[in-house]
Design a protein around this motif. Structure first.
Motif, PDB file in Angstrom:
ATOM      1  N   LYS A  79      18.714 -11.644 -13.737  1.00 28.09           N
ATOM      2  CA  LYS A  79      19.222 -10.650 -12.784  1.00 28.09           C
ATOM      3  C   LYS A  79      18.311 -10.510 -11.570  1.00 28.09           C
ATOM      4  CE  LYS A  79      22.003  -7.973 -16.030  1.00 28.09           C
ATOM      5  NZ  LYS A  79      22.290  -6.659 -16.634  1.00 28.09           N
ATOM      6  N   ALA A  82      19.187 -13.419  -9.336  1.00 28.75           N
ATOM      7  CA  ALA A  82      20.469 -13.156  -8.665  1.00 28.75           C
ATOM      8  C   ALA A  82      20.387 -12.002  -7.676  1.00 28.75           C
ATOM      9  CB  ALA A  82      21.546 -12.868  -9.709  1.00 28.75           C
ATOM     10  N   ARG A  83      19.204 -11.411  -7.527  1.00 30.44           N
ATOM     11  CA  ARG A  83      18.969 -10.290  -6.620  1.00 30.44           C
ATOM     12  C   ARG A  83      19.739  -9.035  -7.008  1.00 30.44           C
ATOM     13  NH1 ARG A  83      16.971  -9.773  -1.865  1.00 30.44           N
ATOM     14  NH2 ARG A  83      16.942  -7.695  -2.793  1.00 30.44           N
ATOM     15  N   LEU A  84      20.018  -8.885  -8.307  1.00 29.12           N
ATOM     16  CA  LEU A  84      20.551  -7.615  -8.804  1.00 29.12           C
ATOM     17  C   LEU A  84      19.404  -6.640  -9.041  1.00 29.12           C
ATOM     18  CD1 LEU A  84      23.249  -8.865 -11.337  1.00 29.12           C
ATOM     19  CD2 LEU A  84      23.554  -8.163  -8.961  1.00 29.12           C
ATOM     20  N   LEU A 107      22.227  -9.385   2.400  1.00 31.83           N
ATOM     21  CA  LEU A 107      22.323  -9.503   0.946  1.00 31.83           C
ATOM     22  C   LEU A 107      23.785  -9.553   0.512  1.00 31.83           C
ATOM     23  CD1 LEU A 107      20.974  -9.592  -1.813  1.00 31.83           C
ATOM     24  CD2 LEU A 107      20.891  -7.084  -1.795  1.00 31.83           C
ATOM     25  N   ARG A 108      24.616  -8.768   1.166  1.00 27.12           N
ATOM     26  CA  ARG A 108      26.045  -8.763   0.831  1.00 27.12           C
ATOM     27  C   ARG A 108      26.669 -10.132   1.098  1.00 27.12           C
ATOM     28  NH1 ARG A 108      30.374  -4.279   3.077  1.00 27.12           N
ATOM     29  NH2 ARG A 108      32.246  -5.143   2.106  1.00 27.12           N
ATOM     30  N   ARG A 111      26.005 -12.637  -1.649  1.00 27.18           N
ATOM     31  CA  ARG A 111      26.784 -12.465  -2.878  1.00 27.18           C
ATOM     32  C   ARG A 111      27.922 -13.490  -2.986  1.00 27.18           C
ATOM     33  NH1 ARG A 111      23.027  -9.978  -5.450  1.00 27.18           N
ATOM     34  NH2 ARG A 111      22.612  -7.823  -4.836  1.00 27.18           N
ATOM     35  N   ARG A 112      28.363 -14.017  -1.857  1.00 27.57           N
ATOM     36  CA  ARG A 112      29.415 -15.024  -1.913  1.00 27.57           C
ATOM     37  C   ARG A 112      28.910 -16.313  -2.547  1.00 27.57           C
ATOM     38  NH1 ARG A 112      33.271 -15.732   3.239  1.00 27.57           N
ATOM     39  NH2 ARG A 112      34.043 -17.259   1.723  1.00 27.57           N
ATOM     40  N   GLN A 115      26.954 -15.606  -7.891  1.00 22.21           N
ATOM     41  CA  GLN A 115      27.775 -14.725  -8.704  1.00 22.21           C
ATOM     42  C   GLN A 115      27.231 -14.659 -10.137  1.00 22.21           C
ATOM     43  OE1 GLN A 115      30.950 -12.892  -7.955  1.00 22.21           O
ATOM     44  NE2 GLN A 115      29.807 -13.003  -6.042  1.00 22.21           N
ATOM     45  N   PRO A 138      36.718  -9.361  -5.364  1.00 19.10           N
ATOM     46  CA  PRO A 138      35.706  -9.997  -4.504  1.00 19.10           C
ATOM     47  C   PRO A 138      36.284 -10.476  -3.169  1.00 19.10           C
ATOM     48  CG  PRO A 138      35.544 -10.810  -6.758  1.00 19.10           C
ATOM     49  CD  PRO A 138      36.812 -10.033  -6.675  1.00 19.10           C
ATOM     50  N   HIS A 142      34.851  -9.056   0.458  1.00 21.49           N
ATOM     51  CA  HIS A 142      34.315  -9.959   1.473  1.00 21.49           C
ATOM     52  C   HIS A 142      35.334 -10.285   2.575  1.00 21.49           C
ATOM     53  CE1 HIS A 142      30.492 -10.772  -0.514  1.00 21.49           C
ATOM     54  NE2 HIS A 142      31.154 -10.770  -1.656  1.00 21.49           N
ATOM     55  N   PRO A 193      31.460 -19.553  -5.126  1.00 22.52           N
ATOM     56  CA  PRO A 193      29.994 -19.548  -5.096  1.00 22.52           C
ATOM     57  C   PRO A 193      29.418 -20.941  -5.327  1.00 22.52           C
ATOM     58  CG  PRO A 193      30.762 -18.805  -7.224  1.00 22.52           C
ATOM     59  CD  PRO A 193      31.993 -18.977  -6.370  1.00 22.52           C
TER      60      PRO A 193
END
Length: 369
Positions: A79, A82-84, A107-108, A111-112, A115, A138, A142, A193
């Motif tokens: 995580k 994945a930058r969560l 960062l948003r 996310r593409r 995943q 999703p 986006h 992704p």
């Protein structure tokens, strides 16, 4: 030796791939610490080092697996990659770009490309929304496509994960566990992704369904050119899908190798004991299996880890120096690395200098040797 000075030695690399291409994901000295408060004022007294200076690369189209016992830090590592989760230290690079400190719109947008498929589809899917809306979400977030194009994309995704298009009108509680996980995979693929983190993607499923999901993931990887980071406690499961495996214990890797090599020639005592714990049915498998070596005791408290090698208190090969020296990750042969004083590659000046007075690697006393 400090953790910072170990970064070069701890680098996990795939030399065959490195010579011809760049990694898609590159992790350097990554750390994730959780502060522990105490006292009336709840001041931070210490920290749990869930991930403690991990470094590795994942190449395009590769499946890299992280395995280990519960509490070893593998989910936290996944995580954080994945930058969560925000990291405590180190760097995360994706497609040649440092993404460690990305926030907001940047960062948003990321996310593409990255995943996640979670462990339990029953908790990761909104029970109040229909399957079509879940898979479409999703695309809406986006701002991808028109309404008609999104509807067409949902139908395409459901077919791709072998679900009837009519399922888009159902709710999650009308689906089986395997079907729900296929919906979760479809949702992750909606934005096309490059990299997918799979956190125990089959642990909540029956064995027969697990095989189907793993087969589906394999097919999708070949078809779409996906790169996977798969997290699992089940070595026998990742054997069928992983190109390389990192065996994790108390926040760091104990051994990293190609999947076949790890199963055929494990060199770290912890890996040996994990492989020994895999149940076998066929006589041929029993004949090929290494001598049974049970893991004794429980995983140490991460707030109070052992001195020296973290696996030392439970290791069947432990000797005096293991209690005093924390080994670093070294290469024993091309692409195969281990964190253990028993490794021939560990007999070098920076380790020998750390040995207590009067103790040498030649003095080790090992059961059965």
């Amino acid at each position: 030796m400090s953790q910072e000075s170990q970064t070069g030695a701890d680098r996990v690399t795939n030399h065959a791939s490195e010579s011809t291409r760049s990694p898609l994901v590159s992790i350097q000295n990554l750390k994730k610490y959780y502060p522990v408060s105490s006292g009336l004022l709840r001041r931070s007294a210490s920290s749990v080092k869930a991930v403690d200076g991990v470094s590795f690369d994942i190449y395009p189209g590769e499946t890299f697996a992280i395995v280990g016992e519960s509490g070893c830090g593998k989910t936290t590592l996944g995580k954080t990659v994945a930058r969560l989760y925000e990291s405590t230290g180190g760097t995360i690079s994706f497609d040649g770009r440092d993404i460690t400190a990305l926030s907001g719109k940047s960062l948003r947008k990321l996310r593409r490309d990255i995943q996640v498929v979670y462990q339990d589809p029953s908790s990761s899917l909104n029970p109040r929304r229909r399957i079509g809306a879940i898979v479409k979400e999703p695309l809406v977030v986006h701002s991808i496509g028109t309404k008609a194009e999104r509807d067409d994309r949902v139908a395409e995704l459901l077919r791709r994960v072998d679900l009837p298009v009519e399922f888009r009108n159902r709710y999650p509680n009308e689906l089986s566990g395997g079907q729900k996980q296929r919906v979760a995979i479809a949702r992750a693929l909606a934005v096309e992704p490059k990299f997918v983190v799979l956190d125990e993607p089959t642990s909540a499923l029956d064995v027969s369904v697990q095989a189907k999901v793993i087969s589906l993931l394999d097919e999708l990887q070949d078809e779409l050119g996906l790169t996977y980071l798969i997290i699992s406690h089940d070595l026998s499961l990742v054997k069928n899908i992983a190109d390389r495996i990192g065996v994790m214990y108390l926040g760091n890797f104990m051994e990293v190798a190609d999947s076949d090599r790890l199963f055929e020639n494990p060199v770290n005592p912890y890996t040996e004991q994990l492989l020994s714990a895999i149940p076998v049915v066929e006589a041929a498998e029993r004949a090929m299996k290494p001598t049974q070596v049970d893991i004794e005791g429980e995983t140490p408290d991460p707030m109070n880890p052992p001195s020296g090698c973290p696996f030392n208190p439970r290791c069947h090969r432990s000797f005096e120096a293991c209690d005093a020296v924390e080994p670093v990750l070294v290469e024993v042969e091309d692409g195969h690395q281990t964190r253990c004083l028993h490794s021939p590659g560990e007999k070098r000046a920076d380790v020998l200098d750390q040995l207590p007075e009067g103790v040498s690697l030649a003095d080790r006393s090992v059961d059965g040797e």
